[in-house]
Motif scaffolding. Sequence first.
Motif, short mmCIF file in Angstrom:
data_model
loop_
_atom_site.label_atom_id
_atom_site.label_comp_id
_atom_site.label_asym_id
_atom_site.label_seq_id
_atom_site.Cartn_x
_atom_site.Cartn_y
_atom_site.Cartn_z
N TRP A 41 0.85 -1.19 0.00
CA TRP A 41 0.00 0.00 0.00
C TRP A 41 0.89 1.25 0.00
O TRP A 41 2.06 1.19 0.34
N TRP A 52 -3.86 0.43 -2.65
CA TRP A 52 -4.11 -0.73 -1.77
C TRP A 52 -4.21 -1.97 -2.65
O TRP A 52 -5.08 -2.06 -3.50
N GLN A 57 -5.67 -6.68 0.64
CA GLN A 57 -7.08 -7.01 0.94
C GLN A 57 -7.18 -8.41 1.53
O GLN A 57 -7.89 -8.63 2.52
N HIS A 62 -9.57 -5.26 4.23
CA HIS A 62 -10.12 -4.04 3.63
C HIS A 62 -10.07 -4.13 2.11
O HIS A 62 -9.04 -4.51 1.54
N THR A 63 -11.13 -3.76 1.44
CA THR A 63 -11.11 -3.66 -0.02
C THR A 63 -10.55 -2.30 -0.41
O THR A 63 -10.60 -1.34 0.38
N GLN A 66 -12.97 0.50 0.08
CA GLN A 66 -13.24 0.88 1.47
C GLN A 66 -12.12 1.73 2.08
O GLN A 66 -12.39 2.60 2.93
N ILE A 67 -10.88 1.51 1.65
CA ILE A 67 -9.77 2.07 2.42
C ILE A 67 -9.02 3.19 1.72
O ILE A 67 -8.42 4.05 2.38
N GLN A 70 -8.54 6.88 3.11
CA GLN A 70 -8.62 6.89 4.57
C GLN A 70 -7.26 7.27 5.17
O GLN A 70 -6.20 7.13 4.55
N VAL A 75 -6.63 4.00 10.56
CA VAL A 75 -7.25 2.74 10.17
C VAL A 75 -6.37 1.54 10.50
O VAL A 75 -6.86 0.51 10.96
N HIS A 106 -6.44 -5.44 11.46
CA HIS A 106 -7.30 -6.07 10.45
C HIS A 106 -8.66 -5.38 10.43
O HIS A 106 -9.04 -4.69 11.38
N ARG A 107 -9.39 -5.52 9.35
CA ARG A 107 -10.71 -4.90 9.23
C ARG A 107 -11.64 -5.35 10.36
O ARG A 107 -12.51 -4.60 10.81
#
Length: 691
Positions: A41, A52, A57, A62-63, A66-67, A70, A75, A106-107
């Motif tokens: 990332w 990312w 993922q 996290h997809t 989604q990230i 951020q 996060v 992790h998510r």
Amino acid sequence: MTSASHRDADVHDAIGEMPDRRPSAAGHAGVFQDLLPLALWVVDADGLLVQWSLAAQDLLGHTPEQIVGQDARRVLVPDDNRELADRLGRAVRTGAAVVARLPVRHRDGTLVDMEMWHCPIADAQGRTGVLAIAAETSAVERMRDALAALEGLFTQSPIGLAMLGPDLRFLRVNEALARMDGVPVAEHVGRTVTEVAPGAGSLESVMRQVLDRGEAVVDFRHTSSTADPERQRTWSCSYAPLLGGSGQRMGVIASLIDVTEGQRAHLEAERARQRLALLAEAGTQMGSTLDLTQTAQEVVRVLVPRLADSADVQLLEEAMAPDETAASAHGVVRRVAATFTDPAAPADYLAVGMTLQVPPSSMYERLISAGRPMNLYLSDIGPLVTTPGADRLREYLRARVGSARLIPLVARGTVLGAVAVTRTRDREPFDDQDTLLIDELVARAALNIDNARMYSRERDAALTLQRSLMNPSLPTVSGLELTGRYLPAGDHEVGGDWFDAIALSGGRTALVIGDVMGHGIHAAAVMGQLRTAVRTLARRDTAPDDVLHALDAAVADLGDNEMATCLYAVHDPDTGHCLIARAGHPPPVVADERGTVAFLDGPAGPPLGVGRQDFEVQQMDLPPGSLLVIYTDGLIETRGTDLDQGMRRLAQALRHPGRPLEQVCDDLLAHVMPEAADDDVAVLLARALPR
């Protein structure tokens, strides 16, 4: 390594040495994908995530959608590590590349320990951002351990080891192997076995066989070709396929042990352990089915190539044939399974299915008479062969076969045939331990073959009995068009499912279907008794519930372990009514002309044989053009499948009941019956004709 979970840890405690191998900047890293997935990332100068990867993922949940955008610190960084993360970020923005072990969030909120590479990278505005390349710590440690183990094996093992590629050229050898063949390690790489050691063509052939078949060869003996007996060395060679991450064969792994002197005792102990393992493996591989041919093939697969270079299973025709034809097959054997690894073997004269006449007064005849195994020698081979082309076959056997053994297949005091095993001259002859193991394996195989033989006879008898007791033809009756099917669970099973239709007085028709618990001759015999009882009761105009009462008593009289289900229905063409009683049987289904489908409600009642119970009589209307379907549970129920799901498939198959009845029945079985049926299936279809 120092853990980065301590808040007061210094940046230098978390920063490690840069790894010797730098990651590739472009291309698809197949090795990393298989062995060490790397997440990637990018964080810009403002601390926002701008890239990312899919591997990130997979590892952190996290997809990209989604990230990206951020705040990476918020996060991904645990609260306890934010100060340390800030210091790492400042170090990277000065232009330094650092390595650290850090926990990442992790998510789902859990923390994942990761080894991370932080490198400076220019963001979209030309400012210094951070490129993070990360791998899960546990995966890194597993790969380090695996590489260390492999390196230790090659550098420390006293056994000669080698890795060869798909072209059977050396990729790597250890010093022990180099000392064995007297060629330096460097002179092995890129060369074949025969280029390093002329005269070792047999080893190359075995390795090609391992590569082609994907099966290991253990304890292949090879003796160096030299005129001086004092300098001859004998090695025990074992080969296994080298498999890639997805199971593809990439080459061969070889191990060699010098058994000429002190290691012979150790090798013999190892071989004894391997024999025990082979016996255990044979217990799972042989007799897995009751199919005679497959059982014989399993015997061959166990023996070749680990114990022999060929195995030939021959069965006496008189032992396999029905009693009335056995006399005419006296002295004839049929080859039912065979494998010959030697490419020089004359395959035309060793084909499966060939019949051979046992020569009178030969060793083969004496072996069958005595039922005891024996080693064969060159002088014995000639009289054993009486096939067309015998001269060519004898020439091959005398030129290529170094040792042979003929073992009778004896089960329960009966000789069923024999198994012939051979080794070529390139391989060490059978020793006493080999013959003991081979004889034991063949003795076990004989029992499995005899079980398959008896099962085939019992199944044939059960099929004959079932066909004689269950007349598949249906009568022509008033007001109904009928068709039905019976399908056994498999080629080797026959059970007690049946259906019938009986013409009654007043133009009425009795429809019956039943299922006896169990399989084989006994289930078929019980089915025949119940079918006869139903027909007798029906012709006395017995009410449906009274029919089931009588059958319940009949099954109970057969013993405590007997049980069956049954559905008995009476159709009246004048009213279109069906009176139905069930004993533990699945509900019938009616489909009208428009394709509306309805199952019979109400309790199924107890199965037959449980004891005298009350059986409820229900009524279903069968208007002209509508279709009544009664069936056994094998149609809708399988192991691991929900019963409601099977009933839904049945209802869907009856959405168009107006087609020809035979076609409706065939389509119903094709769409409803599972591909691998666990039980027999019987189905009876009745269509109401216009009144």
